[in-house]
Scaffold this motif. Structure first.
Motif, PDB file in Angstrom:
ATOM      1  N   THR A  95       1.751  12.458   3.926  1.00  0.00           N
ATOM      2  CA  THR A  95       2.614  11.924   2.253  1.00  0.00           C
ATOM      3  C   THR A  95       2.507  10.892   2.370  1.00  0.00           C
ATOM      4  O   THR A  95       3.162   9.785   2.708  1.00  0.00           O
ATOM      5  N   PRO A  96       1.110  10.594   0.778  1.00  0.00           N
ATOM      6  CA  PRO A  96       1.624   8.117   0.582  1.00  0.00           C
ATOM      7  C   PRO A  96       3.097   8.053   0.106  1.00  0.00           C
ATOM      8  O   PRO A  96       3.707   8.820  -0.304  1.00  0.00           O
ATOM      9  N   THR A 142       0.896  -1.260   0.138  1.00  0.00           N
ATOM     10  CA  THR A 142      -0.359  -0.177   0.226  1.00  0.00           C
ATOM     11  C   THR A 142       0.412   1.075   0.076  1.00  0.00           C
ATOM     12  O   THR A 142       2.301   1.196   0.386  1.00  0.00           O
ATOM     13  N   PRO A 143       0.302   2.162  -0.389  1.00  0.00           N
ATOM     14  CA  PRO A 143       1.112   3.178  -0.646  1.00  0.00           C
ATOM     15  C   PRO A 143       1.258   4.520   0.668  1.00  0.00           C
ATOM     16  O   PRO A 143       1.483   5.491   1.085  1.00  0.00           O
ATOM     17  N   ASP A 149      -5.986  20.193   8.155  1.00  0.00           N
ATOM     18  CA  ASP A 149      -4.590  21.512   9.022  1.00  0.00           C
ATOM     19  C   ASP A 149      -5.037  22.526  10.146  1.00  0.00           C
ATOM     20  O   ASP A 149      -5.051  22.274  10.680  1.00  0.00           O
ATOM     21  N   ASP A 150      -5.855  22.583   9.702  1.00  0.00           N
ATOM     22  CA  ASP A 150      -6.891  24.362  10.290  1.00  0.00           C
ATOM     23  C   ASP A 150      -7.261  23.166  11.408  1.00  0.00           C
ATOM     24  O   ASP A 150      -7.434  24.556  12.372  1.00  0.00           O
ATOM     25  N   LEU A 151      -8.207  22.432  11.045  1.00  0.00           N
ATOM     26  CA  LEU A 151      -8.665  21.834  12.603  1.00  0.00           C
ATOM     27  C   LEU A 151      -8.157  21.276  13.672  1.00  0.00           C
ATOM     28  O   LEU A 151      -8.212  21.142  14.526  1.00  0.00           O
ATOM     29  N   SER A 152      -6.943  20.491  12.884  1.00  0.00           N
ATOM     30  CA  SER A 152      -5.671  19.929  13.761  1.00  0.00           C
ATOM     31  C   SER A 152      -5.464  21.652  14.401  1.00  0.00           C
ATOM     32  O   SER A 152      -4.896  21.373  16.114  1.00  0.00           O
ATOM     33  N   ARG A 153      -4.509  22.768  13.767  1.00  0.00           N
ATOM     34  CA  ARG A 153      -3.884  24.278  14.667  1.00  0.00           C
ATOM     35  C   ARG A 153      -5.240  24.189  15.496  1.00  0.00           C
ATOM     36  O   ARG A 153      -4.663  24.412  17.265  1.00  0.00           O
ATOM     37  N   GLU A 191      -4.530   9.532  -1.654  1.00  0.00           N
ATOM     38  CA  GLU A 191      -3.920  10.388  -1.651  1.00  0.00           C
ATOM     39  C   GLU A 191      -5.294  11.112  -0.502  1.00  0.00           C
ATOM     40  O   GLU A 191      -4.751  12.386   0.021  1.00  0.00           O
ATOM     41  N   LEU A 192      -6.756  10.945  -1.131  1.00  0.00           N
ATOM     42  CA  LEU A 192      -7.285  11.562  -0.232  1.00  0.00           C
ATOM     43  C   LEU A 192      -7.328  11.626   1.571  1.00  0.00           C
ATOM     44  O   LEU A 192      -7.634  12.212   1.596  1.00  0.00           O
ATOM     45  N   CYS A 193      -7.274   9.878   1.470  1.00  0.00           N
ATOM     46  CA  CYS A 193      -7.250   9.647   2.837  1.00  0.00           C
ATOM     47  C   CYS A 193      -5.910  10.353   3.863  1.00  0.00           C
ATOM     48  O   CYS A 193      -6.240  10.804   4.634  1.00  0.00           O
ATOM     49  N   SER A 194      -4.823  10.997   2.604  1.00  0.00           N
ATOM     50  CA  SER A 194      -3.665  11.596   3.530  1.00  0.00           C
ATOM     51  C   SER A 194      -3.787  13.084   3.502  1.00  0.00           C
ATOM     52  O   SER A 194      -3.334  13.410   4.898  1.00  0.00           O
TER      53      SER A 194
END
Length: 369
Positions: free
Chosen positions: A312-313, A80-81, A293-297, A334-337
């Motif tokens: 990043t896959p 898997t990537p 990323d905004d939510l994580s911040r 890529e969507l999961c990442s």
């Protein structure tokens, strides 16, 4: 609060851990001591296989497994990537080529329906990853492997303790490989890993490779490496095994409570999907969210630590640029990442801490909407 709380676990097991460590210090057999043998027996019994071969890390176990299968330059290994670099890295280190197959967007594990079309005459093995603590769909994967005469290596670095249709992770294929990195469900106080198999010949090969290809002292029928688990780490793992069943149950309870709280307070968030007849050990409790990323911040600002596994896959990592794979090659991975976000998780997290996490998640979502 901490993303993974190892301090509380230590205080609960302090007497047993200290006693085990002191026993090693007393006998002084720091390499391949009696605790290593004891651990291998107990881990094999737990997984339900004939052989357990401990090793220096979960990365090293992947390398040893492929070396035992004779994988090398010109060969291909399907994987898997969407995983940590070590999965593809060890394939490349042997001179073989990782052949990536996209994931099921629901589980983030390799999609069995896409595997067969990736098989070529150079394919030597399939290496699924049991990501986030949930096993991949091994019945489907094993059926494909059997049809084409391939060995399946389960990269179970995150799933030791999970089950698939009544069988435990690491006992689901030709070879199982796990990690004892401190943050794993069963973690040491340093690096460590183990291999599992029912195949006597593979077990013999992997044991020899682990100790410089040695079958007896100073006799080396094959090229190997220094891949031993040290005795002190085995001692820590033996102590932790004492409450491991309880910890697995607690992880399931914590995850179920997260599911309930988040579904009620944050319906736009996608909670982990677990396959029927499968249990997860929840090495991570991983959501799917927009504006990750905004939510994580925002969560970090509110005092909730988060992590992204993985942003990043592998096919987009510079280390694999030579494969010529571009963005869009594996759209589900890529969507999961872009969407995965892991919350604090562990057997010792309290109900109050969970409530705080979910309340903060609700606030953070309002801020980024």
């Amino acid at each position: 609060m901490e993303f993974i709380d190892l301090k509380t676990q230590y205080h609960e097991l302090k007497a047993s851990i200290n006693e085990r460590i002191e026993r090693v210090l007393d006998h002084g057999k720091y390499i391949m001591g009696p605790e290593v043998v004891e651990l291998e027996v107990k881990l094999a019994e737990y997984a339900g296989v004939k052989h357990c071969i401990s090793a220096s890390s979960g990365t090293c176990t992947l390398l040893i497994a492929m070396m035992a299968l004779g994988i090398g330059r010109g060969d291909e290994v399907i994987t898997t990537p969407f995983t940590f670099i070590s999965t593809g890295e060890m394939i490349a280190l042997l001179g073989a080529t990782p052949v990536f197959v996209d994931v099921d967007p629901n589980t983030c594990n390799i999609d069995p329906e896409k595997i067969e079309s990736a098989i070529t005459p150079r394919t030597k093995a399939i290496m699924p990853v049991s990501l986030y603590g949930q096993c991949a769909d091994f019945d489907a994967i094993n059926a494909i492997a059997q049809k084409h005469g391939l060995t399946v290596i389960e990269d179970a670095a995150q799933s030791f303790g999970a089950t698939y249709k009544g069988r435990r992770s690491c006992a689901l294929s030709g070879i199982g490989s796990t990690s004892f990195f401190p943050s794993k469900p069963l973690g040491a106080y340093g690096d460590g890993g183990a291999l599992f198999t029912d195949d006597d010949d593979l077990a013999k090969s992997m044991r020899e490779i682990r100790i410089h290809g040695q079958d007896r002292r100073y006799h080396h029928p094959r090229v190997g490496l220094n891949g031993r688990l040290d005795t002190l780490q085995a001692a820590v793992l033996l102590a932790k095994l004492e409450r491991f069943d309880w910890e697995v149950e607690q992880r399931s309870r914590v995850a179920a409570r997260y599911d309930q709280l988040i579904s009620s307070a944050c319906p736009a968030v996608v909670t982990p999907y677990i396959l029927p007849q499968t249990s997860s050990v929840y090495a991570q409790y991983t959501l799917r969210v927009k504006a990750r990323d905004d939510l994580s911040r925002e969560l970090n600002a509110l005092g909730v630590p988060t992590s992204v596994h993985y942003p990043t896959p592998l096919h987009l990592q510079p280390a694999f640029a030579h494969l010529g794979l571009k963005k869009g090659s594996f759209p589900a991975a890529e969507l999961c990442s872009q969407e995965v976000l892991s919350l604090p998780m562990g057997p010792d997290i309290t109900d109050e801490q969970q409530s705080f996490v979910v309340e903060s998640l609700q606030k953070a979502l309002q801020r980024v909407s």
